[in-house]
Motif scaffolding. Structure first.
Motif, short mmCIF file in Angstrom:
data_model
loop_
_atom_site.label_atom_id
_atom_site.label_comp_id
_atom_site.label_asym_id
_atom_site.label_seq_id
_atom_site.Cartn_x
_atom_site.Cartn_y
_atom_site.Cartn_z
N CYS A 249 88.17 100.17 -26.82
CA CYS A 249 89.01 99.06 -26.35
C CYS A 249 89.05 97.93 -27.38
O CYS A 249 90.11 97.33 -27.61
N GLY A 271 94.41 103.58 -26.31
CA GLY A 271 94.32 102.71 -25.15
C GLY A 271 94.53 103.48 -23.86
O GLY A 271 93.81 103.28 -22.87
N ALA A 275 91.61 103.85 -21.00
CA ALA A 275 91.87 103.09 -19.78
C ALA A 275 91.18 103.65 -18.54
O ALA A 275 90.62 102.88 -17.74
N ALA A 278 87.53 102.40 -18.69
CA ALA A 278 87.25 100.99 -18.94
C ALA A 278 86.84 100.33 -17.63
O ALA A 278 87.67 99.89 -16.84
N ASP A 283 86.66 94.87 -20.98
CA ASP A 283 87.39 95.98 -21.59
C ASP A 283 88.82 96.04 -21.07
O ASP A 283 89.77 96.26 -21.84
N ARG A 284 88.99 95.86 -19.77
CA ARG A 284 90.34 95.90 -19.20
C ARG A 284 91.19 94.75 -19.74
O ARG A 284 92.39 94.91 -19.97
N LEU A 287 92.52 95.71 -23.20
CA LEU A 287 93.67 96.62 -23.11
C LEU A 287 94.91 95.88 -22.61
O LEU A 287 96.02 96.13 -23.10
#
Length: 585
Positions: A249, A271, A275, A278, A283-284, A287
């Motif tokens: 990420c 990504g 995802a 994550a 981390d989210r 992205l």
């Protein structure tokens, strides 16, 4: 990869020069040497032959070369020490010279030849101690050339001795990861087998070393992998996306603002892989910000589908972008914005998603399987009923999707809780659908008696048999009944008998109806013979049924089908002495 990494990265004995592999062998000169034997002359020269410096100097003079040395007891000429001394001096002079050079780069050609000789010699007599891992790590070389020489030498591991060139490569990686990681990525093109690990190659060993020694250097590793671009780099990045999503990420965030187009493509590709794993908010967010950055760039229009897929997956940004994603899915075949990517928003935004699916599938030739697979996975009541209604609309508008709709209905029943909606869908198709649609849905009602939704399937089977007369539909139903029959060898005998009795009743009913139509008897005879050849155990069942009630079954099977069934049944039980069947009477 984890198991291979543990095997490959296991360190060998440490110590010696640079603490790399084994200690450098030492040489002791003997003042009063004895001439070597013939056997000694072929041994590895890890220590000098017992000849001594004085002996070599004497042998090297013209006078010494003209006079053969005498044996100590005076009984004639002794053994000539020169054949043993020459290899030892060649090894010692070459090794000592190279080790003392401030820069070995001008002698790379010599070093490559020497590395090849070490590998060849190792196959028969192991790695010579004079040129073990300690030697190659002690040379004054640039990192790139050191990595290339270690790559050539790792195939000598496992041929004798405890020293490991692979362990030396691991220590080289740990000592300067930023420099060494790209250099080990260059090993991905080398598919030579490693004798020490027969299931591994130089390339897979490099993967394992990079994976094992990533601690503290994961960010530089993902950058090195994405720059390399080899398929093995892609494999390792996919593994890291699952097991170390934070590093990927962070890489996606860097690549999304990189001026190089290839890096921005990588930002979307990896990504999307990271995802699903994550889990942390940080981390989210990485992205989400990266996807929004890519979406804002008009020059990256080809990447907008993937960016929207990332934004729709994230609950924080989904509401803002779901309409845009739905419109793009409906209008274009974007490989990154798939039905599954849009389908994550079904539970929260069913209207826009179903409308996008409907508009996309309205085009002739569009693939319905992906959409229906996504719909079949939704179990929430607020989505299940509209999804099944959508499948019914699709079936009426496009009969060519009947096979996909049948798979959808099967999955809904398998997941439970959708009997009413699926029942309405199938009943409507049986009553008003064309024969091709009914034939495609017929296997749905042919499942064993203990399959999910068994009560509904039984009711639908009764309804179909009361009204159906088309031979294509009946034949499809017959095949499905036999193929889907569950003999379950592990079940109790009484339970198996119950399944066989249900199969017998269903086959008899379908066969009787099919035999009444024009050409029905011929089709039934051919189909039963084919099932006997292709479905294990069915021929034995059919013969047993006939023997129980030959009058009924004689009307359904002709002599050609009978002969095939008996031949298959007999070949399946070669040790049995079976009484000739009454079918011949």
């Amino acid at each position: 990869m984890r198991g291979a990494a543990e095997d490959i990265a296991a360190p060998g004995p440490r110590g010696g020069r640079g603490g790399t592999a084994t200690s450098r062998p030492s040489a002791e000169y003997v003042a009063e040497p004895a001439a070597p034997s013939a056997a000694d002359s072929s041994a590895p020269h890890s220590t000098p032959p017992r000849t001594g410096r004085a002996t070599w100097e004497n042998a090297a003079t013209p006078r010494a070369r003209g006079t053969a040395p005498r044996r100590p007891d005076g009984a004639g000429a002794g053994a000539d020490p020169r054949p043993a001394l020459a290899p030892w001096w060649a090894v010692r002079l070459l090794g000592e010279t190279l080790l003392r050079l401030p820069d070995c780069t001008p002698y790379l050609g010599v070093l490559r030849v020497l590395a090849g000789w070490v590998v060849e010699r190792a196959r028969e007599r192991g790695v010579p101690q004079d040129f073990g891992p300690w030697f190659w790590t002690a040379l004054a070389l640039p990192a790139e050339e050191r990595a290339d020489l270690l790559r050539r030498l790792v195939v000598a591991d496992g041929t004798g001795g405890d020293d490991r060139f692979l362990a030396a490569a691991g220590e080289f990686l740990v000592a300067d990861a930023r420099t060494a990681q790209p250099l080990l990525c260059a090993w991905f093109v080398d598919d030579r087998r490693l004798p020490a690990l027969p299931a591994a190659t130089v390339a897979t060993a490099a993967q394992a070393l990079l994976y094992t020694h990533r601690e503290g250097h994961a960010d530089t590793l993902v950058d090195a992998l994405v720059a390399d671009g080899h398929e093995r780099a892609d494999e390792l990045l996919s593994t890291l996306a699952e097991e170390d999503p934070g590093a990927v990420c962070r890489g996606v965030a860097r690549w999304s603002v990189d001026p190089r187009p290839a890096r921005r493509v990588a930002a979307v590709a990896y990504g999307l892989r990271a995802a699903p794993y994550a889990a942390s908010g940080a981390d989210r967010e990485l992205l989400r910000v990266a996807a929004a950055t890519l979406l804002s760039r008009t020059a990256d229009a080809a990447l907008h589908g993937g960016a929207l897929a990332l934004l729709v997956r994230d609950p924080v940004s989904r509401g803002r972008y779901v309409e845009q994603a739905a419109a793009r899915f409906a209008a274009a075949h974007d490989p990154q914005l798939t039905a599954a990517a849009l389908g994550v928003a079904l539970a929260t935004h069913p209207g826009p998603v179903l409308d996008a699916f409907r508009r996309r599938l309205a085009a002739p030739g569009s693939q319905a399987g992906d959409v229906l697979r996504v719909l079949a996975e939704e179990t929430a009541p607020a989505v299940a009923a509209p999804a099944t209604a959508f499948a019914g609309e699709l079936l009426r508008a496009r009969p060519d999707t009947a096979g996909h709709v049948a798979v959808y209905a099967e999955r809904r029943l398998a997941r439970g809780g959708a009997d009413a909606e699926v029942g309405a869908l199938v009943r409507a198709a049986f009553r008003t659908g064309p024969p091709a649609v009914r034939a495609a849905l017929a296997p749905l009602v042919a499942a064993p008696g203990d399959a999910p939704g068994a009560a509904l399937r039984g009711d639908l089977l009764e309804e179909l048999l009361r009204e159906e007369t088309h031979p294509d539909v009946l034949e499809a139903l017959l095949v499905a009944l036999v193929v889907r029959h569950d003999a379950r060898p592990g079940a109790a005998p009484g339970e198996r008998d119950g399944h066989a009795a249900r199969l017998r009743s269903a086959v008899l009913r379908v066969g009787t109806v099919l035999a009444r139509g024009p050409e029905g008897g011929r089709r039934l005879d051919r189909r039963l013979a084919e099932l006997a050849r292709t479905v294990p155990g069915f021929a034995a069942y059919a013969l047993a049924w006939y023997d129980e009630d030959p009058t009924v079954w004689r009307a359904l099977v002709g002599s050609g089908g009978l002969r095939t069934i008996e031949d298959v049944a007999a070949s399946g039980t070669p040790d049995a002495e079976r009484v000739p069947s009454a079918w011949h009477s």
